[in-house]
Design a protein around this motif. Sequence first.
Motif, PDB file in Angstrom:
ATOM      1  N   GLN A   1      83.085  24.294  49.848  1.00  0.00           N
ATOM      2  CA  GLN A   1      83.513  23.373  49.195  1.00  0.00           C
ATOM      3  C   GLN A   1      83.108  21.923  50.128  1.00  0.00           C
ATOM      4  OE1 GLN A   1      87.593  24.234  47.982  1.00  0.00           O
ATOM      5  NE2 GLN A   1      86.708  23.380  46.198  1.00  0.00           N
TER       6      GLN A   1
ATOM      7  N   THR B   1      77.970  29.610  50.040  1.00  0.00           N
ATOM      8  CA  THR B   1      78.707  28.453  49.311  1.00  0.00           C
ATOM      9  C   THR B   1      79.920  28.012  49.953  1.00  0.00           C
ATOM     10  OG1 THR B   1      78.157  28.842  47.197  1.00  0.00           O
ATOM     11  CG2 THR B   1      80.029  27.785  47.008  1.00  0.00           C
TER      12      THR B   1
ATOM     13  N   LYS C   1      83.866  19.787  45.911  1.00  0.00           N
ATOM     14  CA  LYS C   1      82.709  20.478  45.117  1.00  0.00           C
ATOM     15  C   LYS C   1      82.237  21.631  45.763  1.00  0.00           C
ATOM     16  CE  LYS C   1      81.174  16.539  42.531  1.00  0.00           C
ATOM     17  NZ  LYS C   1      80.561  15.341  42.677  1.00  0.00           N
ATOM     18  N   ALA C   2      81.837  22.636  44.978  1.00  0.00           N
ATOM     19  CA  ALA C   2      80.831  23.818  45.692  1.00  0.00           C
ATOM     20  C   ALA C   2      79.610  23.347  45.897  1.00  0.00           C
ATOM     21  CB  ALA C   2      80.836  24.891  44.560  1.00  0.00           C
TER      22      ALA C   2
ATOM     23  N   SER D   1      86.659  26.813  43.469  1.00  0.00           N
ATOM     24  CA  SER D   1      86.075  25.563  43.083  1.00  0.00           C
ATOM     25  C   SER D   1      86.078  25.053  41.379  1.00  0.00           C
ATOM     26  CB  SER D   1      84.731  25.006  43.690  1.00  0.00           C
ATOM     27  OG  SER D   1      84.250  23.906  43.552  1.00  0.00           O
TER      28      SER D   1
END
Length: 216
Positions: free
Chosen positions: A112, A110, A116-117, A173
């Motif tokens: 950003q 993950t 947003k992740a 996030s």
Amino acid sequence: MSKEKEKDQTQGTSISRRSFLKGVGTGAVAASVAPSVLIDAETAAEAQMGEEITRAKIKLDINDKAYEVEVESRTTLLSVLRDGFDTSGNRVDLTGAKPICERGECGGCTVQVDGKAVYSCMTLALDAQGKQITTVEGLADGDQLHPVQEAFVQHDALMCGFCTPGFVVAAKSFLDQNPSPSHEEIKEGLAGNICRCGTYPFIFEAVKTASRKMGG
Ligand code: FES
Ligand code: FES
């Protein structure tokens, strides 16, 4: 079978590769991914099956630094971060995001993108152009850890640590969008990340502490 006939038959079924992938992609996302995690599974899968692999020089903004890299149309963002070189021959060398499943199921990768992740293993590098990419390496301010990182240390919220960078970015996030979440909201918000060591209770406590530190 001739190419023409093959094409006719494919069209006759009314199932294009794109519509097929759309169906598959929707199911996979609904089954395994938290709503806050953006997946472009359709595009990535299409590229992997790709008939047209092209190379291009693109610019990526990673942790407020500009990188020019040469990628194929199927190259994932995760691959650029971990194994990519810029056009001067320097390694990008951001290995915080982990390649665990590399199929959008674990959250170990993950990062950003524009706040947003996203799963970087399911995001094409081409699609990340012009966007702000933040990896776990970009969260600290010099020597000062981000409150989420501090809270993970404080609560000892890791065992092997392999899932931790992904959880930290996902938690950051999530808290950006929901600064004072309930326990249930934390569980749901981080449902796109998996910890095989089972440190969930410590992770959830760390997120609550980080929420308080961040003023939530
Ligand atoms: S490595 Fe990307 S989701 Fe598992
Ligand atoms: S701490 Fe080992 S997988 Fe999460």
